[in-house]
Write an enzyme that holds these catalytic residues in place. Structure first.
Site, PDB file in Angstrom:
ATOM      1  N   ARG A  80      45.211  23.447 124.095  1.00  0.00           N
ATOM      2  CA  ARG A  80      45.181  23.063 122.685  1.00  0.00           C
ATOM      3  C   ARG A  80      44.033  23.804 122.017  1.00  0.00           C
ATOM      4  O   ARG A  80      42.870  23.604 122.359  1.00  0.00           O
ATOM      5  CB  ARG A  80      44.981  21.550 122.542  1.00  0.00           C
ATOM      6  CG  ARG A  80      44.789  21.135 121.099  1.00  0.00           C
ATOM      7  CD  ARG A  80      44.638  19.632 120.894  1.00  0.00           C
ATOM      8  NE  ARG A  80      44.381  19.401 119.493  1.00  0.00           N
ATOM      9  CZ  ARG A  80      43.307  18.785 119.000  1.00  0.00           C
ATOM     10  NH1 ARG A  80      42.393  18.276 119.804  1.00  0.00           N
ATOM     11  NH2 ARG A  80      43.151  18.663 117.700  1.00  0.00           N
TER      12      ARG A  80
ATOM     13  N   HIS B  63      41.446  22.455 112.029  1.00  0.00           N
ATOM     14  CA  HIS B  63      40.379  21.741 112.735  1.00  0.00           C
ATOM     15  C   HIS B  63      39.073  22.051 112.001  1.00  0.00           C
ATOM     16  O   HIS B  63      38.168  22.669 112.547  1.00  0.00           O
ATOM     17  CB  HIS B  63      40.346  22.174 114.203  1.00  0.00           C
ATOM     18  CG  HIS B  63      39.638  21.231 115.141  1.00  0.00           C
ATOM     19  ND1 HIS B  63      40.203  20.736 116.292  1.00  0.00           N
ATOM     20  CD2 HIS B  63      38.395  20.697 115.096  1.00  0.00           C
ATOM     21  CE1 HIS B  63      39.336  19.950 116.918  1.00  0.00           C
ATOM     22  NE2 HIS B  63      38.229  19.912 116.222  1.00  0.00           N
TER      23      HIS B  63
ATOM     24  N   GLU C  29      41.850  14.963 113.155  1.00  0.00           N
ATOM     25  CA  GLU C  29      40.916  13.938 112.709  1.00  0.00           C
ATOM     26  C   GLU C  29      40.591  14.003 111.212  1.00  0.00           C
ATOM     27  O   GLU C  29      39.451  14.302 110.821  1.00  0.00           O
ATOM     28  CB  GLU C  29      39.606  14.031 113.496  1.00  0.00           C
ATOM     29  CG  GLU C  29      39.782  13.880 114.993  1.00  0.00           C
ATOM     30  CD  GLU C  29      38.450  13.787 115.748  1.00  0.00           C
ATOM     31  OE1 GLU C  29      37.397  13.964 115.129  1.00  0.00           O
ATOM     32  OE2 GLU C  29      38.477  13.535 116.957  1.00  0.00           O
TER      33      GLU C  29
ATOM     34  N   ASN D 104      42.577  11.205 119.649  1.00  0.00           N
ATOM     35  CA  ASN D 104      41.318  11.656 120.246  1.00  0.00           C
ATOM     36  C   ASN D 104      40.502  10.415 120.533  1.00  0.00           C
ATOM     37  O   ASN D 104      40.136   9.675 119.618  1.00  0.00           O
ATOM     38  CB  ASN D 104      40.541  12.562 119.288  1.00  0.00           C
ATOM     39  CG  ASN D 104      41.221  13.910 119.097  1.00  0.00           C
ATOM     40  OD1 ASN D 104      42.206  14.223 119.770  1.00  0.00           O
ATOM     41  ND2 ASN D 104      40.703  14.710 118.186  1.00  0.00           N
TER      42      ASN D 104
ATOM     43  N   TYR E 145      37.134   8.741 122.348  1.00  0.00           N
ATOM     44  CA  TYR E 145      35.832   8.920 123.015  1.00  0.00           C
ATOM     45  C   TYR E 145      35.212   7.601 123.433  1.00  0.00           C
ATOM     46  O   TYR E 145      34.655   7.499 124.512  1.00  0.00           O
ATOM     47  CB  TYR E 145      34.881   9.742 122.138  1.00  0.00           C
ATOM     48  CG  TYR E 145      35.325  11.189 122.089  1.00  0.00           C
ATOM     49  CD1 TYR E 145      34.995  12.057 123.113  1.00  0.00           C
ATOM     50  CD2 TYR E 145      36.136  11.661 121.054  1.00  0.00           C
ATOM     51  CE1 TYR E 145      35.438  13.380 123.121  1.00  0.00           C
ATOM     52  CE2 TYR E 145      36.587  12.982 121.051  1.00  0.00           C
ATOM     53  CZ  TYR E 145      36.228  13.829 122.085  1.00  0.00           C
ATOM     54  OH  TYR E 145      36.686  15.126 122.099  1.00  0.00           O
TER      55      TYR E 145
ATOM     56  N   GLU F 153      42.388  14.659 122.814  1.00  0.00           N
ATOM     57  CA  GLU F 153      40.994  14.898 123.221  1.00  0.00           C
ATOM     58  C   GLU F 153      40.468  13.669 123.931  1.00  0.00           C
ATOM     59  O   GLU F 153      40.664  12.541 123.457  1.00  0.00           O
ATOM     60  CB  GLU F 153      40.064  15.135 122.015  1.00  0.00           C
ATOM     61  CG  GLU F 153      40.214  16.466 121.349  1.00  0.00           C
ATOM     62  CD  GLU F 153      39.282  16.633 120.148  1.00  0.00           C
ATOM     63  OE1 GLU F 153      38.195  16.008 120.116  1.00  0.00           O
ATOM     64  OE2 GLU F 153      39.654  17.394 119.245  1.00  0.00           O
TER      65      GLU F 153
HETATM   66  C1  FCB Z   1      35.897  15.393 118.027  1.00  0.00           C
HETATM   67  C2  FCB Z   1      36.251  16.759 117.484  1.00  0.00           C
HETATM   68  C3  FCB Z   1      35.985  17.882 118.447  1.00  0.00           C
HETATM   69  C4  FCB Z   1      34.710  17.688 119.247  1.00  0.00           C
HETATM   70  C5  FCB Z   1      34.669  16.293 119.828  1.00  0.00           C
HETATM   71  C6  FCB Z   1      33.445  16.031 120.671  1.00  0.00           C
HETATM   72  O1  FCB Z   1      35.651  14.531 116.968  1.00  0.00           O
HETATM   73  O2  FCB Z   1      37.609  16.801 117.137  1.00  0.00           O
HETATM   74  O3  FCB Z   1      35.990  19.093 117.732  1.00  0.00           O
HETATM   75  O4  FCB Z   1      33.619  17.994 118.490  1.00  0.00           O
HETATM   76  O5  FCB Z   1      34.748  15.338 118.804  1.00  0.00           O
END
Ligand code: FCB
Length: 449
Positions: A77, A121, A166, A295, A297, A354
């Site tokens: 990607r 992006h 995002e 995405n 985290y 992500e």
């Molecule tokens: C996300 C972004 C990516 C990267 C990660 C850590 O928000 O999409 O580009 O910076 O965080």
């Protein structure tokens, strides 16, 4: 216990984005983006770092594709740099830019790796920002025009399309909090930006569906929604967590799935101007996507806070954190996936576009190895949570680890390393970290969960 496995056709990938890895900022006719401008503003990016060179993937894509082949991933990607393809943000296109992405896709395909391209992006052409940026409605139409050119030029090369990455970050970090390009601080502008980003997405989707015989590859959008947990079961904290979802989740998720905007969110800020939603906009935004990219985290914890206009604040939590200071919350991924599946009644295929973490990585003394046991643990726990969701029937089709290689982490420059390949920025040497070899075993199904 029985050995658990991902489905045989599960798509494993790695992810990166144009401004973060390409470098070659002034080559082959590339125009300026808002990140070129922003990174030159004193104090905007840590240590004054810029994406001018980064890991130079523009010239080193063959080497990177070779590493991906060694890793065994099914897909890469990456994102298309709008200013490389249409330097002025409107008007003429730059064939040398398209040639680059064709070469990149070819080198992936030669190695059996599919190309997952994100159209946007975050690197808006600077001339469009000068004309008003995303808060300006016209930008949505410029985006659709650019997207259409990409579909025409690259339709035979790209295997999966993602319109936006995002939009919350583009709108809120860029136009409200001012910590990302273009660095503005205006909530009403951020709301307008949100609406125009989504409108741009919907218009691009329409253009994709309307082209003749070319739109058979899946197309979707990537969100970074939050599905926060309440700090306690006190009903006020439960309400706080729910309200926090308006901001980052429902402002995007709801219009995309035909439910309009969460009015409650706007009502909390009576002094601000609501985005201008014209007749027909919501229908365009709710056009059918083939999948939703997530995405993920971490899962934040929210507590009631009467001093905040919407009644919530992020609560401290007890989890261990990554080098970003982000909590490590793998079960939150399971909760988010099942939440989305419920909200969409299982009707929308999902990809994790992500997931990964920054850790304090360093090379061994001989420079040949990078031990990153905490990243391996992070990935293992998140993979396992994703597998739990799949076993419960969530239609999760694939998983892209962020990131292929250490890169320019936006306002934090090169100080945070998210890669599963270590980048030596001095000599452009790439050193696969231990997590690279771990992921390779997961992909070849020799790892247990
Ligand atoms: C996300 C972004 C990516 C990267 C990660 C850590 O928000 O999409 O580009 O910076 O965080």
């Amino acid at each position: 216990m029985a050995r658990r496995q991902f489905p045989a056709d599960f798509l494993w990938g790695v992810a990166a984005a144009s401004y973060q890895v390409e470098g070659a900022a002034r080559e082959d006719g590339r125009g300026e983006s808002i990140w070129d401008t922003f990174s030159r503003k004193p104090g905007a990016v840590l240590h004054g770092h810029t994406g001018d060179v980064s890991v130079d993937q523009y010239h080193r894509y063959e080497e990177d594709a070779g590493l991906m082949k060694d890793l065994g991933v099914g897909s890469y990607r990456f994102s298309l740099a709008w200013p490389r393809l249409q330097p002025g943000g409107s008007g003429s296109f730059n064939s040398r830019g398209f040639d680059y992405y064709k070469r990149l896709c070819d080198s992936l395909h030669q190695r059996g790796i599919s190309a997952a391209a994100t159209l946007y992006h975050w690197d808006l052409p600077q001339p469009l920002e000068d004309a008003g940026g995303w808060p300006h409605r016209d930008t949505a139409y410029r985006f659709a025009e650019y997207a259409e050119a990409c579909f025409t030029e690259l339709g035979n090369h790209v295997d999966l399309w993602i319109t936006l990455n995002e939009p919350w970050c583009s709108a809120v970090l860029g136009y409200h909090e001012g910590v990302h390009a273009p660095g503005r601080r205006d909530l009403s502008a951020a709301w307008a930006a949100s609406h125009h980003l989504l409108l741009g997405h919907g218009l691009a989707l329409q253009a994709y569906r309307e082209q003749d015989g070319r739109s058979e590859q899946p197309i979707g959008i990537t969100l970074n929604i939050d599905t926060p947990r309440p700090a306690t079961q006190d009903p006020r904290d439960v309400l706080a967590a729910d309200r926090a979802m308006d901001l980052r989740t429902r402002m995007y998720f709801d219009p995309l799935f035909g439910r309009g905007y969460p009015e409650r969110h706007f009502e909390a800020y009576p002094g601000e101007t609501r985005p201008e939603v014209r007749a027909g906009d919501l229908e365009i935004i709710a056009g059918k996507i083939d999948f939703l990219g997530l995405n993920y985290y971490f899962e934040p914890v929210m507590a009631f806070d009467p001093d905040h206009p919407e009644g919530f604040r992020v609560a401290p939590d007890y989890h261990e954190t990554t080098a970003m200071g982000w909590p490590v919350t793998p079960r939150g991924l399971y909760r988010q996936l099942t939440w989305v599946a419920r909200e969409t009644r299982g009707q929308c295929p999902l990809y994790i576009t992500e997931n990964g973490c920054a850790m304090e990585d360093s090379l061994s003394d001989d420079g040949l190895r990078c031990r990153d046991p905490k990243r391996i643990q992070y990935l293992r726990d998140h993979f396992s949570a994703a597998l739990d969701a799949i076993e419960e029937g969530v239609d999760l089709r694939g998983y892209f680890v962020w990131s292929l290689i250490d890169n320019f982490e936006w306002a934090l420059g090169y100080t945070k390393r998210f890669g599963i390949i270590y980048a030596d920025y001095i000599n452009q040497r790439r050193v696969p970290k231990d997590s690279f070899y771990y992921l390779r075993e997961v992909i070849s199904q020799s790892e247990d969960f």
